[in-house]
Design an enzyme around this catalytic site. Structure first.
Site, short mmCIF file in Angstrom:
data_model
loop_
_atom_site.label_atom_id
_atom_site.label_comp_id
_atom_site.label_asym_id
_atom_site.label_seq_id
_atom_site.Cartn_x
_atom_site.Cartn_y
_atom_site.Cartn_z
N HIS A 7 -63.88 -75.40 -63.68
CA HIS A 7 -63.47 -75.87 -65.36
C HIS A 7 -63.97 -77.26 -65.40
CE1 HIS A 7 -60.41 -77.70 -63.19
NE2 HIS A 7 -60.31 -78.52 -64.20
N ASP A 64 -60.56 -71.12 -59.60
CA ASP A 64 -61.94 -72.28 -60.27
C ASP A 64 -62.55 -72.92 -59.49
OD1 ASP A 64 -61.90 -74.39 -61.75
OD2 ASP A 64 -59.82 -75.31 -61.90
N SER A 91 -60.14 -83.43 -61.24
CA SER A 91 -60.74 -82.25 -61.37
C SER A 91 -62.00 -82.08 -60.43
CB SER A 91 -61.19 -81.18 -62.35
OG SER A 91 -59.88 -81.00 -63.40
#
Length: 263
Positions: free
Chosen positions: A65, A113, A207
């Site tokens: 992402h 992801d 992230s």
């Protein structure tokens, strides 16, 4: 004391991923996490940043992402950094030559992801820049294990960013806890992580950083619920180990194109 993690408000934040600031952590000992990678991603309208980790001298793992936005014009990785706002002699800034997102990645629920980056040149492995091994297909981290997450980011809800690497210790939780919170939680491909007392957490922007247990990467910072510190869903690396090795082999056989591209 509130601490930090990845995507900071000095840059335009990526869409909500839920895992971005380390809370209840501390500043890492400088260069004690030589596998950490700082990702800087530019498109036509903004700049964002994520974390990642070096698994081979020319390859970095991160979260898919991080590159959701289209039209990327510049993508660089900084290795060997502690303070990303300074030009430390230990730093190696290397352009990304190619990146591969898992073909079944879905922004809806942050399923699969994971992303592999191929650097345009090999990093120089030294005291400040080193690979980290990652979990094999049959390796699992036990519930209750204490692991660490590191990154660069905000120290509280609305502060200036912290430029130094910070880290936090988090516990692996029972899968049922994340099942209750995340409608699309996948047992095979995700790990439930967090501090049930809500004193420590990753939060929006971490992230791509690794969940490190006993000096091995088992997870990738991926997903959380806005305004809720516990729990978080991390990408389970062991599930994707065959895919990672397949991509490493494929990328090794390819010439790096002159400009970034995505498969």
């Amino acid at each position: 004391m509130l601490l930090l993690l990845l995507l900071t408000n000095a840059f335009v934040l990526l869409p909500w991923a839920g895992a971005g600031r380390i809370i209840g952590g501390r500043e890492a000992v400088a260069h004690s996490r030589p596998y950490m990678a700082f990702l800087k991603i530019k498109n036509a309208t903004n700049t964002s940043r994520c974390g990642g980790f070096l698994i081979r001298s020319d390859a970095v793992l991160s979260a898919a992402h991080c590159v959701d936005e289209k039209g990327i014009v510049s993508f660089t990785v900084t290795l060997g950094a502690h303070n990303v706002s300074s030009q430390e002699p230990s730093q190696q800034k290397i352009p990304v030559g190619k990146w591969v997102i898992h073909p079944e990645y879905s922004r809806e629920g942050f399923i699969n992801d994971i992303m592999l980056l191929k650097l345009k040149k090999k990093a120089k492995i030294n005291e400040y820049v080193q690979n980290i091994s990652f979990a094999k297909e049959n390796e699992h981290v036990r519930v209750g294990a204490l692991c660490r997450v590191s990154g660069w980011g905000r120290t509280s809800l609305n502060p200036p960013p912290s430029d130094v690497l910070r880290e936090v210790e988090l516990k692996v939780q029972k899968q049922e806890i994340c099942h209750q919170v995340f409608p699309n939680y996948k047992r095979q491909s995700m790990i439930c992580v967090g501090d049930e007392n809500r004193k420590k957490a990753t939060y929006r922007g971490d992230s791509g950083g690794p969940l490190v247990c006993k000096k091995k990467a088992y997870g990738i910072v991926s997903r959380g619920i806005k305004h809720r510190l516990f729990p978080k869903a991390f990408t389970r690396i062991s599930y994707f180990e065959p895919w990672i090795h397949k991509q490493l082999k494929r990328l090794s056989l390819q010439d790096i194109p002159g400009s970034p591209s995505s498969d």
